[in-house]
Enzyme design. Structure first.
Site, PDB file in Angstrom:
ATOM      1  N   GLU A   1       0.820  -1.519  -0.036  1.00 31.83           N
ATOM      2  CA  GLU A   1       0.169   0.593  -0.383  1.00 31.83           C
ATOM      3  C   GLU A   1       1.053   1.181  -0.274  1.00 31.83           C
ATOM      4  OE1 GLU A   1      -3.659  -0.649  -0.348  1.00 31.83           O
ATOM      5  OE2 GLU A   1      -3.179  -1.760  -0.088  1.00 31.83           O
TER       6      GLU A   1
ATOM      7  N   CYS B   1      -2.117   9.544   2.694  1.00 32.16           N
ATOM      8  CA  CYS B   1      -1.603   8.913   1.285  1.00 32.16           C
ATOM      9  C   CYS B   1      -2.076   8.881  -0.089  1.00 32.16           C
ATOM     10  CB  CYS B   1      -1.134   7.150   1.390  1.00 32.16           C
ATOM     11  SG  CYS B   1      -2.350   6.656   1.942  1.00 32.16           S
TER      12      CYS B   1
END
Length: 465
Positions: free
Chosen positions: A221, A255
Site C-alpha cells: 500500500e 497517502c
C-alpha cells in the site's frame, strides 16, 4: 495517562524468539476455528475501547491530532472494521460449492478459505493506529498469527498499541517489534507467509526484494501524486470545501490527500479564493493557534516539505515554525512541472495549483506520471465517466476527496507504482486467506475416458472442443 516514553529497539535475538513463537503457536491450530477468531476480534475491540483515552493522548503527543480527528480517521475506522468482520465472518469462511463442468461429473467442486500462516504487517507513522490495526483485523479474521512492526516515529502511540495487543491476544498469536531500519532488515530476513506493507514506493521496493528471497507474497500500500481536477462546470464552493478538508487532514500527511490541483483557467481564481475562505473558516487567520491542525511528524519531515515553498509563488499561507514542526495550509502557483514539488509526493499541507483550458491537458499531465493511489474529479457526471476512462488510479472520488477509504464494501489499494493488493472489509479477509480449490470425486463410478487406451475418446473430444 500516557507518559512520555522511549521505545527501545527490539534486539535480533528477541525478534528471532518472537518469530519462532508465532510459528509454533500457528501449528497448534488454535487460531483457525471461526469461534476463536470472532472471540479474538471481540477482545480486540474491548481492548481498544478500554484504552480509547490513551489513544487520544498518544496521538496528540506524536502528531498533535485532535480527539475528533483521531476518532474519525483512526479509532472509528478500526472499530467499524472489527464490527464488519464479526458480523460477516461466518458467511465468508464457509466452504462454498462452485459449479462443476460436465466433463468432471459426477465430481463436485468446492472453494475453502484457509489462513496463510504467520504474516507480518509493517505500518507507517502518518496514521500509526489505523494503518497497523486495520490490516490486523483482516489477518485475525482469516485465522493467522501476526507480527506487527509500527513506525519508530510515533513512540507514544506504539506504547498504547502494544498495551492493547497484550490485553487482547496471546503473545504467540500477535506480537510487536520496535525499531528502525535495523529491525526492519532483521524481520525481512525471516520467512513469513505474507507481508503487508504500507509506506513509500521507495521502501516498497526494498520490502518486495527481500520478500522475493523467500517467495513471500506481498501487499504493498504505497502512495504517489494523487491529482485533483476541477472542471469549469463544477460546484466551486463545494469543491473548494472538500479539497481544503482533504488536503489538511493530518496536516496533509495522508497517502490519498490531493497532491496537486488541476483547475480550469476560467474558475481558477474563484476556486483559490474559496479554498482560502474555507481554510480560514476552519482554522482562523492564525492557523498555528488552531486546535484542529496536527503537526509534521519530525523536524526532518518539516525540513523536507518546507523546501517546496521556494519552488513557486505562494498565493496563500507559507508560514512555518520548525520548533513547533508547523507548516500552514498553503496554496502555490507558478510551479514548474519538472520541479521536485511536482515530482515528489508532497505529504504536507502545500497544494500546487496548475490551470488548463482544454481538459485533454489535464488528462495528459496525469497520464505522464505514475499511476496514483487516488484520483479526484469535480465536474458533471457525464464528464466524470470520460475522465475515469482516460486516467487510472487505485481509487477515485467524483466531487469529493478521501471518502472512498471509508466504505468497507470497496477495496482499497493502489495500482502500478502506487501499490498492489487490496484490503478493507471482505477484501481484508481475502487478502490474508488462501483460497483452496477442492474437487471431490465419488468412488462408485470410475469413467474410463481419461485412461489409456482412451476408449470412446470421441465423446471426450466433443465435450472439450
Amino acid at each position: 495517562m500516557v507518559k512520555t516514553v522511549r521505545m527501545e529497539a527490539t534486539s535480533k535475538e528477541l525478534i528471532d524468539r518472537k518469530v519462532s513463537k508465532l510459528q509454533k503457536h500457528y501449528k497448534t491450530g488454535s487460531t483457525k476455528s471461526v469461534d476463536s477468531r470472532i472471540s479474538n476480534l471481540k477482545r480486540f475491540k474491548k481492548a481498544i475501547l478500554s484504552n480509547e483515552s490513551n489513544i487520544y493522548e498518544a496521538l496528540f503527543k506524536d502528531l498533535r491530532k485532535s480527539e475528533e480527528e483521531t476518532l474519525l480517521t483512526e479509532i472509528g475506522l478500526v472499530i467499524k472494521e472489527i464490527d464488519h468482520h464479526i458480523k460477516h465472518l461466518r458467511k465468508w469462511s464457509k466452504t462454498k460449492r462452485v459449479s462443476t463442468p460436465l466433463y468432471l461429473l459426477p465430481s463436485s467442486s468446492h472453494l475453502k478459505h484457509e489462513p496463510l500462516g504467520v504474516v507480518m504487517i509493517i505500518a507507517p507513522w502518518n496514521y500509526p493506529f489505523q494503518l497497523l490495526m486495520n490490516p490486523l483485523v483482516g489477518a485475525i479474521s482469516a485465522g493467522n498469527c501476526v507480527m506487527l512492526k509500527p513506525s519508530e516515529f510515533c513512540v507514544h502511540t506504539n506504547a498504547v498499541m502494544e498495551k492493547i495487543i497484550e490485553e487482547a491476544f496471546d503473545t504467540g498469536h500477535v506480537t510487536m517489534v520496535h525499531g528502525g531500519k535495523e529491525a526492519n532488515q532483521e524481520l525481512l530476513a525471516h520467512r513469513f507467509d505474507k507481508i503487508f506493507f504500507t509506506g513509500s514506493p521507495r521502501l516498497g521496493k526494498i520490502v518486495m526484494k527481500a520478500a522475493a528471497e523467500h517467495l513471500t507474497p506481498v501487499v504493498l500500500e504505497l502512495g504517489g501524486k494523487s491529482p485533483c481536477i476541477v472542471d469549469k462546470d463544477a460546484n466551486i464552493d463545494i469543491a473548494a470545501k472538500r479539497i481544503a478538508w482533504g488536503k489538511t487532514i493530518n496536516l496533509g500527511q495522508t497517502c490519498i490527500a490531493p497532491d496537486y490541483l488541476l483547475v480550469h483557467a476560467d474558475v481558477k481564481e474563484e476556486l483559490q479564493n474559496r479554498i482560502i475562505h474555507h481554510w480560514e473558516e476552519t482554522f482562523g487567520k492564525t492557523p498555528q493557534e488552531s486546535d484542529w491542525l496536527p503537526r509534521m511528524v519530525t523536524k526532518e519531515a518539516f525540513d523536507r516539505v518546507s523546501e517546496y515553498l521556494s519552488q513557486g509563488s505562494i498565493v496563500y499561507g507559507g508560514k512555518i515554525d520548525r520548533e513547533d514542526k508547523f507548516i500552514s495550509p498553503t496554496l502555490m502557483d507558478n510551479v514548474d512541472i519538472s520541479a521536485p514539488i511536482m515530482e515528489d509526493e508532497i505529504f504536507g499541507p502545500i497544494l500546487p495549483v496548475l490551470s488548463f483550458t482544454d481538459i485533454q491537458e489535464a488528462i495528459d499531465l496525469v497520464n505522464a506520471k505514475e499511476k496514483p493511489l487516488a484520483y479526484y474529479y469535480f465536474g458533471s457526471s457525464s464528464k466524470a465517466k470520460q475522465m475515469l476512462n482516460a486516467n487510472t488510479s487505485g481509487g477515485a472520488c467524483i466531487n469529493d476527496t478521501i471518502m472512498h477509504i471509508s466504505n468497507h464494501n470497496l477495496p482499497f489499494g493502489g495500482v502500478g507504482n502506487s501499490g498492489m493488493g487490496h484490503y478493507h472489509g471482505k477484501h481484508s479477509f481475502d487478502v490474508f486467506s488462501h483460497q483452496r480449490s477442492i474437487v471431490k470425486s465419488p468412488t462408485w463410478i470410475d469413467l474410463p475416458f481419461r485412461y489409456a487406451p482412451f476408449k470412446h475418446f470421441s465423446i471426450v473430444k466433443k465435450l472439450l472442443t
